[in-house]
Scaffold this active site. Structure first.
Site, PDB file in Angstrom:
ATOM      1  N   ASP A 186       1.283  38.530  -9.699  1.00  0.00           N
ATOM      2  CA  ASP A 186       0.391  37.572  -9.269  1.00  0.00           C
ATOM      3  C   ASP A 186      -0.996  38.098  -9.496  1.00  0.00           C
ATOM      4  O   ASP A 186      -1.441  39.339  -9.428  1.00  0.00           O
ATOM      5  CB  ASP A 186       0.367  37.553  -7.509  1.00  0.00           C
TER       6      ASP A 186
ATOM      7  N   LYS B 142       2.211  24.347  -2.062  1.00  0.00           N
ATOM      8  CA  LYS B 142       0.601  23.865  -1.931  1.00  0.00           C
ATOM      9  C   LYS B 142       0.803  22.316  -2.175  1.00  0.00           C
ATOM     10  O   LYS B 142       0.341  21.901  -3.072  1.00  0.00           O
ATOM     11  CB  LYS B 142      -0.373  24.433  -3.075  1.00  0.00           C
TER      12      LYS B 142
ATOM     13  N   ARG C 289       0.800  -1.232  -0.261  1.00  0.00           N
ATOM     14  CA  ARG C 289      -0.024   0.058  -0.106  1.00  0.00           C
ATOM     15  C   ARG C 289       0.870   1.328  -0.141  1.00  0.00           C
ATOM     16  O   ARG C 289       0.387   2.246  -0.493  1.00  0.00           O
ATOM     17  CB  ARG C 289      -0.802  -0.036   1.208  1.00  0.00           C
TER      18      ARG C 289
ATOM     19  N   LYS D  49       5.600  38.154   0.180  1.00  0.00           N
ATOM     20  CA  LYS D  49       4.269  38.102  -0.619  1.00  0.00           C
ATOM     21  C   LYS D  49       3.448  39.207   0.123  1.00  0.00           C
ATOM     22  O   LYS D  49       3.651  40.139   0.747  1.00  0.00           O
ATOM     23  CB  LYS D  49       3.686  36.646  -0.395  1.00  0.00           C
TER      24      LYS D  49
ATOM     25  N   GLU E 100       6.578  39.514  -4.398  1.00  0.00           N
ATOM     26  CA  GLU E 100       5.303  39.501  -5.129  1.00  0.00           C
ATOM     27  C   GLU E 100       4.447  40.810  -5.311  1.00  0.00           C
ATOM     28  O   GLU E 100       4.556  41.546  -4.165  1.00  0.00           O
ATOM     29  CB  GLU E 100       4.098  38.405  -4.436  1.00  0.00           C
TER      30      GLU E 100
END
Length: 280
Positions: A219, A132, A97, A164, A197
């Site tokens: 962005d 992410k 698995r 950011k 950013e």
């Protein structure tokens, strides 16, 4: 392959799955039973995770013998056999698995990345992943992006400074954030690239006036603004487009002339490739 990190991941994953024992195998199959299994491909795509599977089998049982038939990064089609493994059936079943969970996800990521990379071949633009990722599996998922032909962005919070929108707002502006970042690097004797950013052309102009950075992330820019932004930067810094970019519109963004496109979708919403480990 980072062997130390991989071994730590494998040990934790096995402990999570096995607990105090694989009671199904222990109760139904005599301990000394030997067997063979094959990794069967059930969906077309790009294979990833073969080297990881080898490491998993070794960690579970060094006596297991794996024969690789298809390598990481190669195209596979339904019915292909990627590898075979033989040895203790208990060991094969214990590893099964974990091998499949990792390889299916990694192959799904590599397959999508390969599609995007193929679309971008006529352009200079490279495809980047993001942070992410699935907690605990970032290294594997970013590895899969590389196998698919993509480029890794920063690994985590420690290997690059990425200022950011929230950093800018909390710092009291772009200039404050950039100056503070340099002061921090000097004080701590660290050599890290700085990316900033920007949310619009006005912020871009501010960054260009301040300078002293390595890359600019544009962005959620419209295509029109993105083209203008690339012209303004004029090669002085690396440019990266991000935000709402998908397989269906990635070429439009590449045509604007950016150096990089970052896509969270490479890792956060990819479909796993259908694979199966079958006894034979």
């Amino acid at each position: 392959m980072d062997n130390v990190l991989i071994q730590k991941f494998i040990k934790n994953a096995i402990a999570e799955d096995v607990g105090d024992g694989d009671h199904t195998s222990l109760s139904t199959i005599p301990l000394n039973t030997q067997g063979k299994a094959k990794l069967l491909v059930k969906e077309n795509g790009i294979l990833a995770g073969v080297e990881l599977a080898k490491a998993i089998f070794i960690e579970v049982d060094p006596q297991l013998q794996m024969e690789t038939l298809i390598k990481d990064g190669e195209e596979v089609k339904v019915g292909d056999i990627a590898f075979t493994v033989k040895g203790s059936t208990h060991s094969i079943l214990l590893a099964e698995r974990l091998v499949l969970n990792c390889m299916q996800r990694m192959s799904g990521i590599a397959t999508v990345t390969h599609k995007i990379v193929s679309l971008l071949k006529p352009y200079k633009t490279k495809i980047l992943d993001t942070r992410k990722t699935t907690p605990g599996m970032r290294y594997l998922e970013k590895w899969a992006v590389r196998i698919g032909g993509g480029v890794n962005h920063r690994t985590g919070l420690y290997d690059m400074i990425l200022i950011k929108d929230n950093h800018v707002d909390y710092a009291g502006g772009i200039a404050n954030a950039i100056n503070a970042a340099h002061a921090y690097l000097d004080k701590n004797q660290k050599k890290l690239q700085i990316e900033v950013e920007v949310r619009n052309l006005n912020e871009l102009n501010e960054v260009l006036e301040i300078g002293n950075i390595d890359r600019i992330m544009l962005d959620n820019f419209t295509l029109t603004d993105l083209k203008e932004a690339v012209q303004k930067v004029n090669g002085k810094y690396l440019t990266e487009a991000s935000g709402g970019i998908t397989e269906s519109n990635v070429v439009d963004y590449a045509q604007c002339g950016v150096d990089y496109i970052s896509m969270g979708a490479l890792t956060h919403s990819v479909k796993s490739l259908d694979l199966s480990l079958k006894a034979f």
